[in-house]
Structure formats: structure tokens, C-alpha cells
Design a protein around this motif. Structure first.
Motif, short mmCIF file in Angstrom:
data_model
loop_
_atom_site.label_atom_id
_atom_site.label_comp_id
_atom_site.label_asym_id
_atom_site.label_seq_id
_atom_site.Cartn_x
_atom_site.Cartn_y
_atom_site.Cartn_z
N PHE A 155 8.24 4.36 5.59
CA PHE A 155 7.03 4.49 4.79
C PHE A 155 7.34 4.76 3.32
CE2 PHE A 155 3.15 6.58 3.22
CZ PHE A 155 2.20 5.65 3.62
N ASP A 156 8.34 5.58 3.05
CA ASP A 156 8.69 5.89 1.66
C ASP A 156 9.12 4.65 0.88
OD1 ASP A 156 8.06 8.48 2.10
OD2 ASP A 156 10.11 9.24 2.15
N ASP A 157 9.60 3.61 1.60
CA ASP A 157 10.03 2.39 0.93
C ASP A 157 8.87 1.60 0.34
OD1 ASP A 157 12.73 2.80 1.45
OD2 ASP A 157 12.59 1.90 3.43
N LEU A 158 7.63 1.95 0.71
CA LEU A 158 6.48 1.27 0.12
C LEU A 158 6.46 1.46 -1.41
CD1 LEU A 158 3.58 2.13 2.61
CD2 LEU A 158 4.92 0.03 2.48
N GLY A 159 7.07 2.56 -1.87
CA GLY A 159 7.13 2.81 -3.30
C GLY A 159 7.96 1.80 -4.05
N ASN A 160 8.78 1.02 -3.33
CA ASN A 160 9.62 0.01 -3.96
C ASN A 160 8.98 -1.38 -3.98
OD1 ASN A 160 11.82 1.88 -4.32
ND2 ASN A 160 12.25 1.67 -2.14
N LEU A 161 7.81 -1.52 -3.33
CA LEU A 161 7.12 -2.81 -3.36
C LEU A 161 6.52 -3.05 -4.74
CD1 LEU A 161 5.16 -2.79 0.03
CD2 LEU A 161 7.37 -3.85 -0.45
N ASP A 162 6.41 -4.31 -5.13
CA ASP A 162 5.79 -4.59 -6.42
C ASP A 162 4.26 -4.46 -6.29
OD1 ASP A 162 4.77 -7.01 -5.34
OD2 ASP A 162 6.52 -8.13 -6.02
N ASP A 163 3.58 -4.45 -7.44
CA ASP A 163 2.14 -4.22 -7.45
C ASP A 163 1.37 -5.26 -6.64
OD1 ASP A 163 2.51 -2.00 -9.00
OD2 ASP A 163 2.01 -2.97 -10.90
N ARG A 164 1.81 -6.52 -6.74
CA ARG A 164 1.12 -7.58 -6.01
C ARG A 164 1.21 -7.36 -4.50
NH1 ARG A 164 2.33 -14.10 -6.65
NH2 ARG A 164 0.73 -14.80 -5.19
N ALA A 165 2.39 -6.92 -4.03
CA ALA A 165 2.57 -6.66 -2.60
C ALA A 165 1.69 -5.49 -2.15
CB ALA A 165 4.04 -6.37 -2.30
N ILE A 166 1.62 -4.45 -2.98
CA ILE A 166 0.77 -3.29 -2.65
C ILE A 166 -0.68 -3.72 -2.55
CG2 ILE A 166 -0.15 -1.12 -3.54
CD1 ILE A 166 2.59 -0.72 -2.45
N GLN A 167 -1.13 -4.56 -3.48
CA GLN A 167 -2.53 -5.02 -3.47
C GLN A 167 -2.82 -5.86 -2.23
OE1 GLN A 167 -2.83 -6.91 -7.31
NE2 GLN A 167 -2.35 -4.98 -8.35
N THR A 168 -1.85 -6.70 -1.83
CA THR A 168 -1.99 -7.50 -0.61
C THR A 168 -2.11 -6.59 0.60
OG1 THR A 168 -0.70 -9.32 -1.57
CG2 THR A 168 -0.91 -9.27 0.83
N MET A 169 -1.28 -5.56 0.63
CA MET A 169 -1.31 -4.60 1.74
C MET A 169 -2.64 -3.88 1.81
SD MET A 169 0.86 -1.09 2.14
CE MET A 169 -0.29 -0.25 1.02
N LEU A 170 -3.15 -3.44 0.65
CA LEU A 170 -4.39 -2.66 0.61
C LEU A 170 -5.59 -3.43 1.16
CD1 LEU A 170 -4.02 -0.82 -2.83
CD2 LEU A 170 -3.91 0.18 -0.54
N ARG A 171 -5.55 -4.76 1.06
CA ARG A 171 -6.66 -5.57 1.58
C ARG A 171 -6.71 -5.54 3.10
NH1 ARG A 171 -5.36 -9.03 -2.94
NH2 ARG A 171 -4.00 -10.35 -1.66
N GLU A 172 -5.59 -5.16 3.73
CA GLU A 172 -5.50 -5.19 5.19
C GLU A 172 -5.58 -3.81 5.82
OE1 GLU A 172 -4.93 -7.96 7.16
OE2 GLU A 172 -4.98 -9.38 5.49
N VAL A 173 -5.31 -2.75 5.05
CA VAL A 173 -5.21 -1.40 5.61
C VAL A 173 -6.56 -0.67 5.55
CG1 VAL A 173 -4.11 0.86 5.37
CG2 VAL A 173 -2.77 -1.21 5.01
N PRO A 174 -7.05 -0.16 6.68
CA PRO A 174 -8.30 0.62 6.67
C PRO A 174 -8.13 1.90 5.83
CG PRO A 174 -7.67 0.00 8.91
CD PRO A 174 -6.51 -0.31 8.03
N ASN A 175 -9.16 2.29 5.11
CA ASN A 175 -9.08 3.47 4.24
C ASN A 175 -8.78 4.75 5.00
OD1 ASN A 175 -9.41 2.21 1.80
ND2 ASN A 175 -11.64 2.48 1.72
#
Length: 328
Positions: free
Chosen positions: A233-253
Motif C-alpha cells: 500500500f505504501d508504494d501507492l505514493g510512487n504512482l504518478d498523478d495520472r495513475a492515482i486519478q485512474t485508481m480513484l475512479r474505481e475505489v469506493p470512498n
């Protein structure tokens, strides 16, 4: 719509007979995902169906241009649809004529039933069986097996470097006794450090630590190599902004709020930075209002998010930066 939902719309548009023919060529996990998507589809508009069909036809047109052989066509379509890793086994079975039906049938079984079937087998046999399963299913089987054997099994998975034809044939025959049929089998490349890392990624934190400790006590170098390939999970901090935004569209709040209660603060900072100011504020307010939660709930939410990230990476929608890459 997600890729699975678009595939579900396409299959439902084909009709029962044709859809069944398509599903025959998919893995157990893929069929289960599509079945769930089809079962939960509601109020799909004609416009949506036409859009999905149009995308499919356009993709098909691009893949069947003149000069592309049949094998190349099949390979390209499968890789684009499933990703390189997931497609490789299916490509082997379709193009190379490989047959591991005895092992493949296990993918339709419950983890506890698989564990009972292989409980008394030699650890090497157990490791081959788990290496052949999808990583999340293998992890569920591993959790049911005796704790004292888990580290040894994963260590053997990491050390696997292909299986000789006769050995895979013998194993297939053992499994076929539970089912039907038998054919000659070519050698198969299963196992390896990456497979071991993927399985450990799917374990709960406590089991993961026990397994890694067991492996490192036997072979510290191999343990280090496995750890380098694990995505936590801590490795999510190494994803680029575009990848984070893609992930956020799929993850429930609600899952996101739970997961962010543990781990590196830079992960929380990175995620909040990629949300709208209003959305970030709501998320933080929800986290504060919820009060204390169990560590097991946090870990479960983190594992669920990591599963979504790996799926998106398999579908080619984002890139997961490896630990070796971030250190360069």
C-alpha cells in the motif's frame, strides 16, 4: 464503464449461445467477474450498447488489418484484452496446444477444497499447484494450509524455473483422477520469484510477515528479491498523478477512508492532492467522524485497493512503478 462492464454488455448483446461459446475460452476467474457484472447490470440503454459495440468493432478492425497472421491476431487481441501476464497462459493453451486441464479444473474450486486435496501431497507438488492458480486464489489456499508449511511452499514457488514435461504430465494425471480425460503435456513455465511475490501480496499482513520471515530465515537473498517485487500500500505514493486519478475512479470512498488510516502519510498526501478540494474535504471529514476502527478493517481495505490497482495495471490503464525503478 469499466472494462469488465463493457465486456458484459457485449456478451449480453451477443445472445446466450454465442456468449456461452466466448465464455468457454475464458478462465474461471474471468468468467466469475463477467458473470457478476452481467448479473448486476441494470437499465443499460440502447445508446450504451451501441457505443460498446462500436468500440469493439473499431478494435477488431484495427487488429485484423492485412498482413497480420492468425496467430499474431489472436496473440495481440488476448494481450490487449487481458494484459501480458494473464494472456500468456491462455496463448500457450490456444497457440501451443498445451493442456493442463487437471490443474485448470482447480481454478473452479473453493480454496478450502483445494487445500484439502493437496494437504497430504509433497510440498513441491503443493507449490506447483499454487503457482498454477491465480495469485489471489493461491493466497486463499495458502491461508488454509498449516502455518508451518506456508513459508516452505512459497520458497519452492520462488525457486521454480519451469516444469519438465514428464513431471507436469504426472501431476496433471493425479489431478485428472478427480475429473476426466488425459493428454500429453508440454513443459510449462510456472512459478518464479514474481509469482511468489504476487501470492504474498494477496495475504493478510500477519500471514505475509510470517511467510516472509520463514523464507528469509532459509534464504535471505531470495527473500530480498521477493520483497523487491512486492507492491504494498505504501508504494501507492510512487504512482504518478495520472495513475492515482485512474485508481480513484474505481475505489469506493468508504474503502479509501479506511485504508488511509494506516500506512505512509505521503500516500494520503498524494491521494488528497489528486482529488478536488471539495472531495478531499469530504473524505477527511468522513475519516474524522468515523472514529476508531479495527486494524483488520484497515488492512482489508488496503488489500482491496491494491487488488483494484493490480487489475487496472493488468488492463493497461496504469503503470505500477516497481521498487527497483523507484530507487534508480
Amino acid at each position: 464503464m469499466s472494462g469488465v462492464q463493457r465486456a458484459a454488455v457485449l456478451l449480453m448483446s451477443l445472445g446466450e449461445a454465442d456468449a456461452a461459446q466466448v465464455l468457454k475460452h475464458m478462465s474461471a476467474k474471468e468468467v466469475q467477474k463477467l458473470g457478476m457484472a452481467m448479473a448486476t447490470m441494470q437499465n443499460v440503454t440502447r445508446t450504451t450498447v451501441e457505443h460498446v459495440m462500436g468500440e469493439f468493432v473499431e478494435e477488431l478492425r484495427e487488429q485484423t488489418s492485412l498482413g497480420v497472421g492468425a496467430d499474431d491476431y489472436v496473440r495481440n487481441v488476448l494481450v490487449q484484452a487481458l494484459g501480458e501476464d494473464k494472456a500468456s497462459g491462455l496463448i500457450d493453451r490456444i497457440l501451443l496446444g498445451r493442456n493442463t486441464r487437471g490443474l485448470d479444473n482447480l481454478k473452479w474450486m473453493e480454496p478450502r477444497a483445494i487445500a484439502e486435496m493437496i494437504r497430504n501431497e509433497h510440498p513441491q507438488i503443493q507449490s506447483i499447484v499454487l503457482a498454477h492458480l491465480d495469485s489471489d486464489q493461491a493466497a486463499d489456499v495458502l491461508k488454509v494450509l498449516p502455518e508451518r508449511t506456508r513459508g516452505d511452499i512459497v520458497l519452492r514457488i520462488a525457486r521454480l524455473d519451469g516444469i519438465p514435461p514428464h513431471a507436469l504430465n504426472e501431476l496433471n494425471e493425479v489431478m485428472e483422477k478427480q475429473f476426466t480425460g488425459s493428454q500429453a503435456t508440454r513443459s510449462s513455465n510456472v512459478g518464479g520469484i514474481k509469482v511468489a511475490a504476487n501470492i504474498i501480496n494477496e495475504l493478510d499482513t500477519t500471514t505475509e510477515q510470517l511467510v516472509m520471515s520463514s523464507i528469509s530465515s532459509v534464504d535471505s537473498d531470495l527473500g530480498g528479491q521477493i520483497r523487491e517485487l512486492m507492491f504494498v500500500f505504501d508504494d501507492l505514493g510512487n504512482l504518478d498523478d495520472r495513475a492515482i486519478q485512474t485508481m480513484l475512479r474505481e475505489v469506493p470512498n468508504d474503502k479509501l477512508g479506511l485504508a488511509l488510516r494506516g500506512g505512509d502519510p505521503k500516500v494520503k498526501e498524494k491521494i488528497l492532492k489528486n482529488m478536488s478540494q471539495r472531495a478531499a474535504q469530504i473524505l477527511q471529514e468522513d475519516m474524522e467522524a468515523k472514529g476508531p476502527v479495527r486494524l483488520s478493517e484497515v488492512e482489508e481495505a488496503q488489500k482491496e485497493i491494491l487488488g483494484i490497482v493490480r487489475r487496472l495495471a493488468d488492463e493497461g490503464q496504469l503503470q505500477m512503478a516497481g521498487k527497483s525503478e523507484e530507487m534508480l
